[in-house]
Design a protein around this motif. Structure first.
Motif, PDB file in Angstrom:
ATOM      1  N   GLU A  21     -26.395  14.111  25.137  1.00  0.00           N
ATOM      2  CA  GLU A  21     -26.555  15.539  24.826  1.00  0.00           C
ATOM      3  C   GLU A  21     -27.352  15.735  23.537  1.00  0.00           C
ATOM      4  O   GLU A  21     -27.319  16.807  22.947  1.00  0.00           O
ATOM      5  CB  GLU A  21     -25.172  16.198  24.673  1.00  0.00           C
ATOM      6  CG  GLU A  21     -24.325  16.177  25.929  1.00  0.00           C
ATOM      7  CD  GLU A  21     -24.940  16.950  27.082  1.00  0.00           C
ATOM      8  OE1 GLU A  21     -25.793  17.810  26.827  1.00  0.00           O
ATOM      9  OE2 GLU A  21     -24.574  16.675  28.241  1.00  0.00           O
ATOM     10  N   PRO A  58     -23.653  11.809  39.149  1.00  0.00           N
ATOM     11  CA  PRO A  58     -23.693  13.278  39.107  1.00  0.00           C
ATOM     12  C   PRO A  58     -24.364  13.818  37.834  1.00  0.00           C
ATOM     13  O   PRO A  58     -25.047  14.829  37.864  1.00  0.00           O
ATOM     14  CB  PRO A  58     -22.218  13.673  39.134  1.00  0.00           C
ATOM     15  CG  PRO A  58     -21.491  12.489  39.627  1.00  0.00           C
ATOM     16  CD  PRO A  58     -22.287  11.298  39.275  1.00  0.00           C
ATOM     17  N   ILE A  59     -24.183  13.085  36.724  1.00  0.00           N
ATOM     18  CA  ILE A  59     -24.792  13.523  35.459  1.00  0.00           C
ATOM     19  C   ILE A  59     -26.322  13.405  35.550  1.00  0.00           C
ATOM     20  O   ILE A  59     -27.052  14.285  35.098  1.00  0.00           O
ATOM     21  CB  ILE A  59     -24.285  12.654  34.277  1.00  0.00           C
ATOM     22  CG1 ILE A  59     -22.781  12.514  34.293  1.00  0.00           C
ATOM     23  CG2 ILE A  59     -24.800  13.178  32.944  1.00  0.00           C
ATOM     24  CD1 ILE A  59     -22.018  13.753  33.904  1.00  0.00           C
ATOM     25  N   GLN A 113     -27.640  16.295  37.438  1.00  0.00           N
ATOM     26  CA  GLN A 113     -27.697  17.483  36.565  1.00  0.00           C
ATOM     27  C   GLN A 113     -28.962  17.482  35.717  1.00  0.00           C
ATOM     28  O   GLN A 113     -29.638  18.490  35.566  1.00  0.00           O
ATOM     29  CB  GLN A 113     -26.507  17.464  35.610  1.00  0.00           C
ATOM     30  CG  GLN A 113     -25.303  18.223  36.089  1.00  0.00           C
ATOM     31  CD  GLN A 113     -24.223  18.152  35.012  1.00  0.00           C
ATOM     32  OE1 GLN A 113     -24.493  17.933  33.835  1.00  0.00           O
ATOM     33  NE2 GLN A 113     -22.993  18.317  35.453  1.00  0.00           N
ATOM     34  N   ARG A 114     -29.266  16.310  35.163  1.00  0.00           N
ATOM     35  CA  ARG A 114     -30.423  16.195  34.266  1.00  0.00           C
ATOM     36  C   ARG A 114     -31.754  16.421  34.996  1.00  0.00           C
ATOM     37  O   ARG A 114     -32.759  16.726  34.373  1.00  0.00           O
ATOM     38  CB  ARG A 114     -30.446  14.821  33.584  1.00  0.00           C
ATOM     39  CG  ARG A 114     -29.284  14.590  32.650  1.00  0.00           C
ATOM     40  CD  ARG A 114     -29.442  15.469  31.393  1.00  0.00           C
ATOM     41  NE  ARG A 114     -28.299  15.325  30.507  1.00  0.00           N
ATOM     42  CZ  ARG A 114     -27.234  16.121  30.533  1.00  0.00           C
ATOM     43  NH1 ARG A 114     -27.164  17.110  31.418  1.00  0.00           N
ATOM     44  NH2 ARG A 114     -26.234  15.945  29.704  1.00  0.00           N
ATOM     45  N   TYR A 139     -32.384  18.881  36.688  1.00  0.00           N
ATOM     46  CA  TYR A 139     -32.649  20.322  36.653  1.00  0.00           C
ATOM     47  C   TYR A 139     -32.853  20.842  35.225  1.00  0.00           C
ATOM     48  O   TYR A 139     -32.929  22.030  35.007  1.00  0.00           O
ATOM     49  CB  TYR A 139     -31.498  21.076  37.341  1.00  0.00           C
ATOM     50  CG  TYR A 139     -31.466  20.781  38.821  1.00  0.00           C
ATOM     51  CD1 TYR A 139     -32.233  21.533  39.716  1.00  0.00           C
ATOM     52  CD2 TYR A 139     -30.703  19.731  39.312  1.00  0.00           C
ATOM     53  CE1 TYR A 139     -32.213  21.244  41.069  1.00  0.00           C
ATOM     54  CE2 TYR A 139     -30.698  19.433  40.668  1.00  0.00           C
ATOM     55  CZ  TYR A 139     -31.448  20.192  41.535  1.00  0.00           C
ATOM     56  OH  TYR A 139     -31.452  19.898  42.872  1.00  0.00           O
ATOM     57  N   GLU A 140     -32.926  19.921  34.250  1.00  0.00           N
ATOM     58  CA  GLU A 140     -33.141  20.364  32.858  1.00  0.00           C
ATOM     59  C   GLU A 140     -34.561  20.863  32.651  1.00  0.00           C
ATOM     60  O   GLU A 140     -35.463  20.603  33.462  1.00  0.00           O
ATOM     61  CB  GLU A 140     -32.902  19.186  31.914  1.00  0.00           C
ATOM     62  CG  GLU A 140     -31.482  19.139  31.436  1.00  0.00           C
ATOM     63  CD  GLU A 140     -31.383  18.382  30.113  1.00  0.00           C
ATOM     64  OE1 GLU A 140     -30.299  17.932  29.850  1.00  0.00           O
ATOM     65  OE2 GLU A 140     -32.395  18.268  29.380  1.00  0.00           O
ATOM     66  N   ASN A 175     -36.324  15.020  33.098  1.00  0.00           N
ATOM     67  CA  ASN A 175     -36.277  15.021  34.571  1.00  0.00           C
ATOM     68  C   ASN A 175     -36.722  13.673  35.139  1.00  0.00           C
ATOM     69  O   ASN A 175     -36.080  13.102  36.023  1.00  0.00           O
ATOM     70  CB  ASN A 175     -37.210  16.094  35.153  1.00  0.00           C
ATOM     71  CG  ASN A 175     -36.896  17.490  34.678  1.00  0.00           C
ATOM     72  OD1 ASN A 175     -37.758  18.337  34.644  1.00  0.00           O
ATOM     73  ND2 ASN A 175     -35.641  17.732  34.293  1.00  0.00           N
TER      74      ASN A 175
END
Lengths: 373, 124
Positions: free
Chosen positions: A287, A311-312, A315-316, A318-319, A325
């Motif tokens: 983070e 899963p993390i 998520q990344r 879509y940053e 990405n």
């Protein structure tokens, strides 16, 4: 007519030409001056060509006489002084030209023969004079040959050149010390490198990688005592050598440092040696507000593995940051079958989204079809 | 009567290495034809049928792998043994060369004695 044209021509450059006889006088003087300059130029070019062709002829004559004996000598136990009998010092430069090309491509007994020419004949004195001279070209040549032949006697002279204000001299002398594996000068190289403004980190790393891998033990003993620059370079060397023994110290530096570049190097190192102990710290940097640090943390965690991270990584994808990405998509790819499956799902999901494009890019780079199931 | 000399094609772009290897190979009794690029190696192999081809991987105009593919994909030349000269960093290319059909490879820096031993092992 000629006067007006010439006058206008010179006027365009802001030069005023006088009229009448004065003009003709100046014009004739100008023509004479230009003719003399042209003739002088032609003479200079001719002299340069003559010197060049004379030198070329001398080189060819020497090589024609000497080359076969030299090739016969290579790989044999013969005395290199016998090979050099009759070779004048003025011809050493041709001899060194031939040797230089072969140093990088030969090994075994052939390489030993080359080294013996440098270390056991009068070529040694010739190069020693070069190394002690103040001319860049001569110092560089000598440093190259002493480095390639592993000559231990010239280390202190090479060290003296590390603080030269010429970057080329630094590079060749530092590289020679590294090739000789003069570990005691590794710290001096790192210190002197700071004064070389034109030296890139990549070149410095390439120099330090010329040392044998035991340079890692040497750097490890000193890394804690030195500044961030030293630490950063040393950790890169540990990473290139896959030197796991530095893990404990690098993790301590990772915990305490606030220097961004140093953090990135610690993270890359942890990832490269797949250091499980680093996972909690890497997780914290997941983070991190800096994109470079965050990207490095994702890449490192991907290398260390762990399916719970998948899963993390998704998520990344879509940053906002494109770099993050890409790192996340690569991390998913490296996570194995499940990660690749998820990448395919994202790739198919929404053809216009950035995440889908990145997913498709990584899959296509790795020659994986999206619809192959 | 003397047996005919075995013919070797040597394709390499380093002038110094060409001279050294030509000397060493001729000294061992081989008939050497040198190419400083990858161009014409295959075409000459078709007409001259050498006993062995030594190919440097990195050459101007046509690289060693391309020449190897040409030689190994033509029934007229496929049986000619090929030794590839590579650098250590080209592991992927070494694997490719062996896959295409190179008989042997040697990495630079190398010892001429080792290369000569490999040549002898292949063509005697």
């Amino acid at each position: 007519m000629i006067y007006i044209q010439t006058k206008n021509f010179f006027l365009s450059f802001g030069i005023i030409i006088p009229a009448g006889k004065n003009f003709l006088f100046i014009l004739s003087q100008l023509i004479i001056f230009l003719s003399i300059v042209s003739i002088l130029l032609v003479i200079v070019v001719l002299i340069i060509r003559l010197i060049d062709s004379y030198d070329q002829r001398r080189k060819n004559d020497f090589l024609n006489k000497w080359e076969n004996d030299f090739y016969h000598y290579l790989g044999s136990p013969a005395d290199p002084n016998t090979l050099l009998k009759g070779v004048k010092k003025s011809q050493y430069k041709y001899l060194l030209m031939v040797i230089r090309d072969l140093f990088s491509v030969l090994d075994g007994k052939d390489l030993e023969s080359l080294k013996r020419i440098i270390n056991e004949t009068s070529v040694y004195e010739f190069l020693l004079n070069d190394l002690k001279s103040k001319k860049t070209k001569r110092i560089i040549r000598a440093a190259y040959f002493f480095g390639a032949s592993g000559n231990q006697n010239v280390k202190s002279i090479l060290f003296g050149h590390l603080y030269s204000n010429k970057t080329d001299v630094f590079i060749f002398c530092a590289r020679a010390l590294a090739r000789i594996n003069a570990l005691e000068y590794a710290t001096a190289i790192l210190h002197a490198a700071r004064f070389q403004k034109e030296l890139s980190t990549d070149i410095l790393i390439s120099i330090l990688l010329e040392f044998k891998s035991d340079v890692c033990n040497y750097l490890l003993e000193r890394v804690v005592l030195e500044d961030d620059y030293y630490k950063r370079i040393a950790i890169q060397i540990f990473r290139f050598h896959g030197f796991r023994e530095a893990a404990e110290i690098v993790l301590k530096i990772f915990q305490t440092s606030t220097n961004k570049k140093l953090l990135v190097e610690c993270i890359k190192y942890a990832g490269s040696i797949e250091c499980i102990d680093a996972i909690p710290q890497l997780w914290e940097h997941f983070e991190h507000p800096d994109i470079e640090v965050k990207t490095a943390a994702i890449e490192a965690l991907a290398k260390i593995g762990g399916k719970e991270l998948i899963p993390i990584f998704v998520q990344r994808l879509y940053e906002e940051s494109f770099e993050v990405n890409i790192a996340a998509a690569e991390a998913l790819f490296d996570s194995g079958e499940k990660g690749i499956k998820l990448l395919k799902v994202v790739a198919k999901s929404n053809s216009d989204s950035k995440a889908a494009k990145v997913a498709r890019m990584i899959l296509s780079e790795n020659f994986i079809e999206i619809d192959d199931e | 009567m003397n047996a005919p000399k075995k013919k070797i094609f040597y394709a390499e772009d380093s002038d110094s290495l060409i001279k050294l290897m030509t000397y060493k190979l001729q000294n061992e009794g081989y008939d050497v034809t040198v190419f400083s690029t990858g161009e014409n190696v295959y075409e000459s192999a078709v007409t001259e049928k050498p006993d062995l081809v030594i190919l440097d991987l990195m050459m101007p105009i046509k690289d060693g792998l391309t020449v190897l593919k040409e030689i190994k994909s033509d029934p007229a030349t496929e049986s000619i043994p090929v030794i590839m000269l590579t650098t250590n960093a080209e592991e992927e290319n070494i694997l490719k060369a062996l896959e295409i059909g190179a008989e042997e490879y040697i990495t630079k820096p190398f010892s001429t004695a080792v290369l000569l031993a490999k040549i002898k092992k292949i063509i005697g």
